[in-house]
Write a protein that holds these residues in place. Structure first.
Motif, PDB file in Angstrom:
ATOM      1  N   ASP A 116     -50.235  -0.676  24.986  1.00 24.61           N
ATOM      2  CA  ASP A 116     -50.125  -2.111  24.737  1.00 24.61           C
ATOM      3  C   ASP A 116     -48.903  -2.606  25.514  1.00 24.61           C
ATOM      4  O   ASP A 116     -48.451  -1.943  26.438  1.00 24.61           O
ATOM      5  CB  ASP A 116     -50.033  -2.392  23.228  1.00 24.61           C
ATOM      6  CG  ASP A 116     -50.714  -3.703  22.859  1.00 24.61           C
ATOM      7  OD1 ASP A 116     -50.233  -4.757  23.292  1.00 24.61           O
ATOM      8  OD2 ASP A 116     -51.738  -3.663  22.153  1.00 24.61           O
ATOM      9  N   ASP A 117     -48.382  -3.786  25.177  1.00 25.35           N
ATOM     10  CA  ASP A 117     -47.237  -4.302  25.925  1.00 25.35           C
ATOM     11  C   ASP A 117     -45.972  -3.496  25.670  1.00 25.35           C
ATOM     12  O   ASP A 117     -45.070  -3.460  26.494  1.00 25.35           O
ATOM     13  CB  ASP A 117     -46.978  -5.764  25.544  1.00 25.35           C
ATOM     14  CG  ASP A 117     -48.157  -6.649  25.900  1.00 25.35           C
ATOM     15  OD1 ASP A 117     -48.379  -6.838  27.104  1.00 25.35           O
ATOM     16  OD2 ASP A 117     -48.866  -7.105  24.992  1.00 25.35           O
ATOM     17  N   ALA A 118     -45.894  -2.879  24.508  1.00 26.83           N
ATOM     18  CA  ALA A 118     -44.700  -2.128  24.127  1.00 26.83           C
ATOM     19  C   ALA A 118     -45.107  -1.116  23.066  1.00 26.83           C
ATOM     20  O   ALA A 118     -46.208  -1.188  22.526  1.00 26.83           O
ATOM     21  CB  ALA A 118     -43.633  -3.086  23.590  1.00 26.83           C
ATOM     22  N   ALA A 119     -44.215  -0.188  22.788  1.00 33.45           N
ATOM     23  CA  ALA A 119     -44.478   0.818  21.756  1.00 33.45           C
ATOM     24  C   ALA A 119     -43.827   0.383  20.446  1.00 33.45           C
ATOM     25  O   ALA A 119     -42.875  -0.394  20.450  1.00 33.45           O
ATOM     26  CB  ALA A 119     -43.906   2.158  22.187  1.00 33.45           C
ATOM     27  N   ILE A 130     -39.661  -2.065  18.105  1.00 37.77           N
ATOM     28  CA  ILE A 130     -40.484  -2.188  19.317  1.00 37.77           C
ATOM     29  C   ILE A 130     -39.637  -1.743  20.504  1.00 37.77           C
ATOM     30  O   ILE A 130     -38.458  -2.086  20.570  1.00 37.77           O
ATOM     31  CB  ILE A 130     -40.906  -3.650  19.561  1.00 37.77           C
ATOM     32  CG1 ILE A 130     -41.413  -4.300  18.272  1.00 37.77           C
ATOM     33  CG2 ILE A 130     -41.943  -3.735  20.661  1.00 37.77           C
ATOM     34  CD1 ILE A 130     -41.695  -5.789  18.452  1.00 37.77           C
ATOM     35  N   THR A 131     -40.233  -1.026  21.419  1.00 41.23           N
ATOM     36  CA  THR A 131     -39.480  -0.681  22.627  1.00 41.23           C
ATOM     37  C   THR A 131     -40.358  -0.739  23.863  1.00 41.23           C
ATOM     38  O   THR A 131     -41.550  -0.425  23.818  1.00 41.23           O
ATOM     39  CB  THR A 131     -38.776   0.686  22.501  1.00 41.23           C
ATOM     40  OG1 THR A 131     -37.898   0.853  23.606  1.00 41.23           O
ATOM     41  CG2 THR A 131     -39.760   1.846  22.489  1.00 41.23           C
ATOM     42  N   THR A 132     -39.764  -1.187  24.945  1.00 42.15           N
ATOM     43  CA  THR A 132     -40.501  -1.310  26.202  1.00 42.15           C
ATOM     44  C   THR A 132     -39.523  -1.172  27.355  1.00 42.15           C
ATOM     45  O   THR A 132     -38.343  -1.503  27.224  1.00 42.15           O
ATOM     46  CB  THR A 132     -41.230  -2.667  26.273  1.00 42.15           C
ATOM     47  OG1 THR A 132     -41.956  -2.750  27.492  1.00 42.15           O
ATOM     48  CG2 THR A 132     -40.259  -3.835  26.197  1.00 42.15           C
ATOM     49  N   ASP A 163     -42.600  -8.733  26.962  1.00 37.87           N
ATOM     50  CA  ASP A 163     -43.400  -7.665  26.336  1.00 37.87           C
ATOM     51  C   ASP A 163     -43.143  -7.598  24.831  1.00 37.87           C
ATOM     52  O   ASP A 163     -44.061  -7.324  24.051  1.00 37.87           O
ATOM     53  CB  ASP A 163     -43.064  -6.302  26.966  1.00 37.87           C
ATOM     54  CG  ASP A 163     -43.726  -6.114  28.324  1.00 37.87           C
ATOM     55  OD1 ASP A 163     -44.877  -6.584  28.486  1.00 37.87           O
ATOM     56  OD2 ASP A 163     -43.111  -5.518  29.208  1.00 37.87           O
ATOM     57  N   ALA A 223     -44.978 -10.393  23.269  1.00 42.30           N
ATOM     58  CA  ALA A 223     -46.419 -10.111  23.247  1.00 42.30           C
ATOM     59  C   ALA A 223     -46.806  -9.125  22.151  1.00 42.30           C
ATOM     60  O   ALA A 223     -47.984  -8.944  21.866  1.00 42.30           O
ATOM     61  CB  ALA A 223     -46.860  -9.579  24.609  1.00 42.30           C
ATOM     62  N   MET A 224     -45.825  -8.490  21.522  1.00 44.88           N
ATOM     63  CA  MET A 224     -46.090  -7.653  20.346  1.00 44.88           C
ATOM     64  C   MET A 224     -45.821  -8.446  19.060  1.00 44.88           C
ATOM     65  O   MET A 224     -45.906  -7.896  17.962  1.00 44.88           O
ATOM     66  CB  MET A 224     -45.214  -6.398  20.351  1.00 44.88           C
ATOM     67  CG  MET A 224     -45.419  -5.473  21.528  1.00 44.88           C
ATOM     68  SD  MET A 224     -47.133  -4.922  21.763  1.00 44.88           S
ATOM     69  CE  MET A 224     -47.216  -3.559  20.609  1.00 44.88           C
ATOM     70  N   ARG A 251     -53.396  -6.054  21.625  1.00 44.08           N
ATOM     71  CA  ARG A 251     -54.469  -6.523  22.524  1.00 44.08           C
ATOM     72  C   ARG A 251     -55.848  -6.270  21.917  1.00 44.08           C
ATOM     73  O   ARG A 251     -56.816  -6.893  22.308  1.00 44.08           O
ATOM     74  CB  ARG A 251     -54.405  -5.744  23.845  1.00 44.08           C
ATOM     75  CG  ARG A 251     -53.155  -5.965  24.620  1.00 44.08           C
ATOM     76  CD  ARG A 251     -53.103  -4.991  25.792  1.00 44.08           C
ATOM     77  NE  ARG A 251     -51.829  -5.125  26.483  1.00 44.08           N
ATOM     78  CZ  ARG A 251     -51.402  -4.316  27.440  1.00 44.08           C
ATOM     79  NH1 ARG A 251     -52.181  -3.317  27.835  1.00 44.08           N
ATOM     80  NH2 ARG A 251     -50.253  -4.507  28.013  1.00 44.08           N
ATOM     81  N   ASN A 298     -51.194 -10.695  24.575  1.00 42.16           N
ATOM     82  CA  ASN A 298     -50.801  -9.989  25.789  1.00 42.16           C
ATOM     83  C   ASN A 298     -49.892 -10.922  26.569  1.00 42.16           C
ATOM     84  O   ASN A 298     -50.061 -12.140  26.477  1.00 42.16           O
ATOM     85  CB  ASN A 298     -52.058  -9.647  26.616  1.00 42.16           C
ATOM     86  CG  ASN A 298     -51.867  -8.473  27.560  1.00 42.16           C
ATOM     87  OD1 ASN A 298     -50.755  -8.003  27.755  1.00 42.16           O
ATOM     88  ND2 ASN A 298     -52.961  -8.002  28.138  1.00 42.16           N
ATOM     89  N   ASP A 299     -48.952 -10.404  27.302  1.00 40.11           N
ATOM     90  CA  ASP A 299     -48.128 -11.322  28.100  1.00 40.11           C
ATOM     91  C   ASP A 299     -48.592 -11.309  29.551  1.00 40.11           C
ATOM     92  O   ASP A 299     -49.166 -10.340  30.045  1.00 40.11           O
ATOM     93  CB  ASP A 299     -46.640 -11.000  27.982  1.00 40.11           C
ATOM     94  CG  ASP A 299     -46.214  -9.863  28.861  1.00 40.11           C
ATOM     95  OD1 ASP A 299     -46.918  -8.835  28.838  1.00 40.11           O
ATOM     96  OD2 ASP A 299     -45.205  -9.975  29.552  1.00 40.11           O
TER      97      ASP A 299
END
Lengths: 325, 325
Positions: free
Chosen positions: A26-29, B39-41, B72, B75-76, B145, B210-211
């Motif tokens: 997805d966009d992030a975890a 959240i991490t990205t 991101d 988007a979550m 998503r 979603n972004d």
């Protein structure tokens, strides 16, 4: 290979940790760690700066980069749980080589039940591998460099200078010597961060702690500065592997104090807790050595002193820094 | 400048978030987020791949790289809280330019009360900036998503194609045109992730989200695949800035559908919640547009269809991928 095919090829089939709410895709975890503090650290390895493909196989590039990060989590007293990988890749690298980098990471991740939960894969002129690791520690129980106190015993885990010696062998030695000194090469390629030892130390109320990535000359100074104390280290107590004595005194000295990348721990503990620490070390099959004491000397606080050959000299930060300008 | 001096120069004087238990200055950073999911990205930008110093000032390199990450997190359905920065730096970059990159990041971080809590600074042949952002979301409330359902309304925030048009102007236009199309240039350089809008959407039970980093052709397909649904988009409903009509139909079409880097959001919401979403959009001063509907068509699920000029054609992922081999 297209980016999406590559990501599919490295995406785990399942997650080891129940803490992973959403992994890759997805966009992030998203991870869930109830009632824990979250630790995070990033470490970056650049081709021809931190490693050369002459001495390092792709597998070991991945393994070592992740080890460096896990070691930072251990040095905070924590457990590593997951990691995200950013990689810039030159065209000259094959998909197989790339996958080997990820296999190297996974090989170590398995040991600690860690998950690859995300990343970014981009093109670049030079291989740049940047790993961010997440970990956890009980609320308020992190170990800091700043917690050294007067009369503490300074300790290190394992033996020092091994990784630097291993690199020296890889760069200079004959095939015969490579076999003879296999131990050092392995310590350079596949260091094992001291997670299990440090996680058994929960009962010890106070530890100052740092991991040995640039050499204890550097890390002892970091503790001295952060704690505003004076660290006295006795050179003849700094532990080394028996085979290290096959090399010159100067090599031994440099490797043990400034070699770096052993990913052992240096810390300080109160005298009364030393015995307990020794018991934990024994239980977790970890060598620990007392190498000196912490003093509160207003004129010298923030510095480290090395006793060697009946002299006491200031031990400056001599671990190399990657950025010089 | 030595690494340590540089780190000192970018280290924050204070942390904006009370969640920061330990920021820069130990082996790793520690944050505390009680009862939240983490959240991490990570997002990486490489010189001459993702930006050129011809069109992008150091300040905007930092700003845009952080914006991509924050987007991101948005988007979550989350709030960004902190970030760590790994940067590989060629000798040709001055300390001032580097600090400008960090100023650019901080300028955006301020808006969301975010903190720089760690990083790694290394030498490299090419500038590689890799940012890992941490954020939080209420337990189990992340937006995926994969949550699109039949009859959902497909929506996007803002206007699309702006950033791609801005880059086109920077690369091709005269100074007069640069002034005329300042809006697009700003959208390219300083995109504003839709955090405040999405954080007001908590009451809406289900959103797929979603972004828009590579263009809606790409991101709509990601929703279609993850949700296993068919997305129908009406081209004449895709929102664009009035000035975009000064460009050719082909340019408009390409920029709006595959331009990318607008860092707007695309999502789907049930018909009954659409009105509420519009109210939230109005309150947060966010433009939203309904651009199509979600169908459950077994033969077409996993694909996106674009209605344009009385025809319906499959809209494939056309957002570019950074890794081609």
């Amino acid at each position: 290979m297209e980016e999406f095919d590559f990501i599919r090829s490295i995406k785990p089939d399942f997650y080891r940790q129940s803490s992973v709410v959403k992994g890759i895709g997805d966009d992030a975890a998203i991870v869930r760690h109830t009632n824990k503090d979250i630790i995070t650290t990033v470490d970056t390895m650049v081709e021809n700066v931190h490693f050369s493909s002459k001495t390092t196989e792709p597998f070991h590039i991945g393994y070592r980069a992740l080890a460096a990060n896990i070691s930072d989590i251990a040095a905070m007293g924590g457990m590593p749980t997951s990691y995200v990988v950013s990689i810039a890749i030159p065209d000259s690298w094959s998909a197989d080589e790339l996958q080997e980098i990820y296999h190297g990471m996974d090989d170590l991740a398995k040991v600690f039940n860690m998950d690859l939960i995300g990343g970014d894969t981009v093109s670049g002129e030079q291989l740049v591998l940047s790993i961010t690791v997440l970990g956890t520690v009980l609320k308020g129980k992190a170990r800091y460099r700043s917690d050294a106190q007067e009369h503490d015993i300074i300790f290190v885990t394992g033996t020092l200078g091994d990784a630097a010696c291993g690199l020296h062998i890889l760069l200079n030695a004959s095939q015969t010597d490579r076999e003879k000194y296999r131990y050092f090469i392995d310590r350079h390629r596949m260091p094992m961060p001291r997670v299990s030892f440090i996680n058994q130390c929960e009962a010890i109320k106070r530890l100052s702690l740092n991991d040995i990535s640039d050499g204890i000359a550097n890390e002892a100074n970091e503790i001295a500065v952060a704690s505003d104390k004076t660290l006295l280290i006795e050179y003849n107590k700094v532990p080394s592997h028996p085979q290290l004595s096959n090399f010159s005194s100067e090599q031994q000295f440099n490797w043990m104090l400034s070699g770096g990348e052993d990913f052992e721990l240096i810390g300080t503990v109160s005298e009364k807790d030393w015995e307990q620490l020794e018991t934990i070390a024994m239980k977790t099959n970890t060598k620990i050595s007392a190498i000196g004491t912490v003093r509160n000397d207003l004129k010298k606080n923030g510095t480290v002193w090395l006793q060697h050959n009946h002299e006491s000299n200031r031990l400056k930060k001599s671990g190399y820094t990657h950025l010089r300008r």
